[in-house]
Design an enzyme around this catalytic site. Structure first.
Site, short mmCIF file in Angstrom:
data_model
loop_
_atom_site.label_atom_id
_atom_site.label_comp_id
_atom_site.label_asym_id
_atom_site.label_seq_id
_atom_site.Cartn_x
_atom_site.Cartn_y
_atom_site.Cartn_z
N MET A 30 66.94 100.06 68.14
CA MET A 30 65.51 100.39 68.08
C MET A 30 65.25 101.23 66.82
O MET A 30 64.24 101.94 66.74
CB MET A 30 65.08 101.12 69.34
CG MET A 30 65.21 100.24 70.58
SD MET A 30 64.08 100.66 71.89
CE MET A 30 64.56 102.33 72.22
N ALA A 32 65.75 104.16 63.76
CA ALA A 32 66.11 105.58 63.63
C ALA A 32 67.64 105.66 63.62
O ALA A 32 68.25 106.37 64.42
CB ALA A 32 65.49 106.42 64.74
N HIS A 37 75.07 104.04 65.12
CA HIS A 37 74.69 102.65 64.87
C HIS A 37 75.54 102.05 63.75
O HIS A 37 75.97 100.91 63.83
CB HIS A 37 73.21 102.57 64.42
CG HIS A 37 72.23 103.00 65.47
ND1 HIS A 37 71.46 104.13 65.36
CD2 HIS A 37 71.88 102.43 66.64
CE1 HIS A 37 70.67 104.24 66.41
NE2 HIS A 37 70.92 103.23 67.21
N LYS A 149 77.67 105.23 74.64
CA LYS A 149 76.74 106.30 75.05
C LYS A 149 75.76 105.78 76.09
O LYS A 149 75.44 106.48 77.05
CB LYS A 149 75.98 106.88 73.86
CG LYS A 149 75.21 108.12 74.28
CD LYS A 149 74.60 108.84 73.13
CE LYS A 149 73.28 108.25 72.74
NZ LYS A 149 72.24 108.42 73.79
N SER A 186 69.20 108.83 68.46
CA SER A 186 67.97 108.84 67.64
C SER A 186 67.04 109.95 68.09
O SER A 186 66.15 110.37 67.36
CB SER A 186 67.25 107.50 67.76
OG SER A 186 68.14 106.47 67.45
O1 PAF Z 1 70.15 100.69 72.98
C1 PAF Z 1 69.08 100.38 72.40
O2 PAF Z 1 68.81 100.80 71.27
C2 PAF Z 1 68.08 99.48 73.12
O3 PAF Z 1 68.05 99.74 74.48
C3 PAF Z 1 68.33 98.00 72.84
C4 PAF Z 1 69.65 97.52 73.39
C5 PAF Z 1 68.27 97.74 71.34
C6 PAF Z 1 67.21 97.17 73.50
O4 PAF Z 1 65.96 97.52 73.03
#
Ligand code: PAF
Length: 279
Positions: A30, A32, A37, A149, A186
């Site tokens: 999502m 940020a 990530h 997490k 984030s």
């Molecule tokens: O973990 C996340 O960032 C969200 O829940 C995901 C898997 C991208 C779904 O919107």
């Protein structure tokens, strides 16, 4: 890095690569973006040939409209970060590309979506599975990478993949922590200096509980952990549970196969989650 905003463009680009026999790795996010990530992208790069990251702040998984409104969207710096780790493709759609108006459907997730996070955030995992299904359908990756997490999220997505017989391998990647132990999230940027300091108690409590594991029964261990974290300054504890690592059902000393401690706590307006595997 190629950037696409529509499913059609993304699918067309990927179909050429798939015809060449290249394996697609997928990291849904999502935005940020933080080191957590980027570690997923790095792992995906090691294990597949082409890495697709999606950035989409999925409205259906927010049960609190304020939370959605406050969710950070630093797209320019996210693009820089993705380029710094050599991500191949970014998919960054608008909401109307992913949802039709008044779209309503739900998957039967055998109740796994109703426990813990699901109890605190009704509908959250229906929203997560809706968007992840749509993203999987359009990227059709060989492997998809998620962070430990969001432990329950991983299990819920695994349940969906099994139920719908989707052809994707899910990879759970280790939690990435700041030097002082705070799990990267984030949401951390929303913490004040004071809240950021107080938040350390979450991981400290998890580590302390892991050290105590085996010295008392699970019921007592949970009570001690709750007491310790509940008394920490600035922390409002939502839940702290010791669960079977596959079903997320409350663990007892009789069935300690794979155990995980899961915690959610609020610091001011910011809600954080964390977990640790006991075994
Ligand atoms: O973990 C996340 O960032 C969200 O829940 C995901 C898997 C991208 C779904 O919107």
């Amino acid at each position: 890095m190629k950037i696409f905003n529509t499913k059609a463009e993304l699918e067309q680009h990927l179909s050429v690569l798939k015809h060449k026999g290249l394996r697609i790795g997928f990291v849904p996010t999502m935005g940020a973006l933080h080191q957590g990530h980027l570690s997923l992208i790095n792992l995906a790069k090691q294990q597949t040939d082409v890495v697709v990251c999606s950035i989409f702040v999925n409205p259906t998984q927010f049960n609190d409209p304020k939370d959605l409104e406050l969710y950070p969207k630093p797209i320019a710096s996210d693009i820089e970060k993705l380029e710094s780790v050599d991500c191949d493709v970014l998919f960054n759609p608008v909401t109307s590309e992913m949802y039709s108006e008044n779209e309503q459907w739900a998957l039967d997730l055998d109740g796994l979506d109703l426990l813990l996070e699901g109890e605190q955030r009704p509908g959250h995992y229906q929203g997560v599975t809706q968007i992840v299904k749509k993203l999987f359908d359009c990227v059709q990756p060989q492997k998809a990478f998620f962070g430990q997490k969001d432990y329950q999220q991983f299990l819920v997505i695994e349940k969906m993949v099994k139920k719908l017989a989707m052809k994707v391998e899910l990879v759970m990647c280790p939690i990435v922590r700041e030097a002082d132990g705070l799990a990267m999230s984030s949401r951390n940027i929303r913490l004040s200096a004071e809240e950021r300091k107080n938040a350390l108690a979450i991981y400290q409590t998890l580590c302390w509980m892991k050290d105590q594991f085996g010295h008392c029964d699970l019921h007592e261990l949970k009570a001690l952990g709750r007491e310790k974290l509940g008394k920490s300054p600035g922390i409002v504890l939502e839940y702290l549970e010791i669960c079977d690592g596959d079903s997320l059902i409350e663990a007892t000393d009789q069935n300690p196969q794979k155990l995980v401690i899961l915690v959610a706590a609020k610091l001011g307006k910011t809600r954080l989650i964390d977990n640790i595997l006991l075994k």
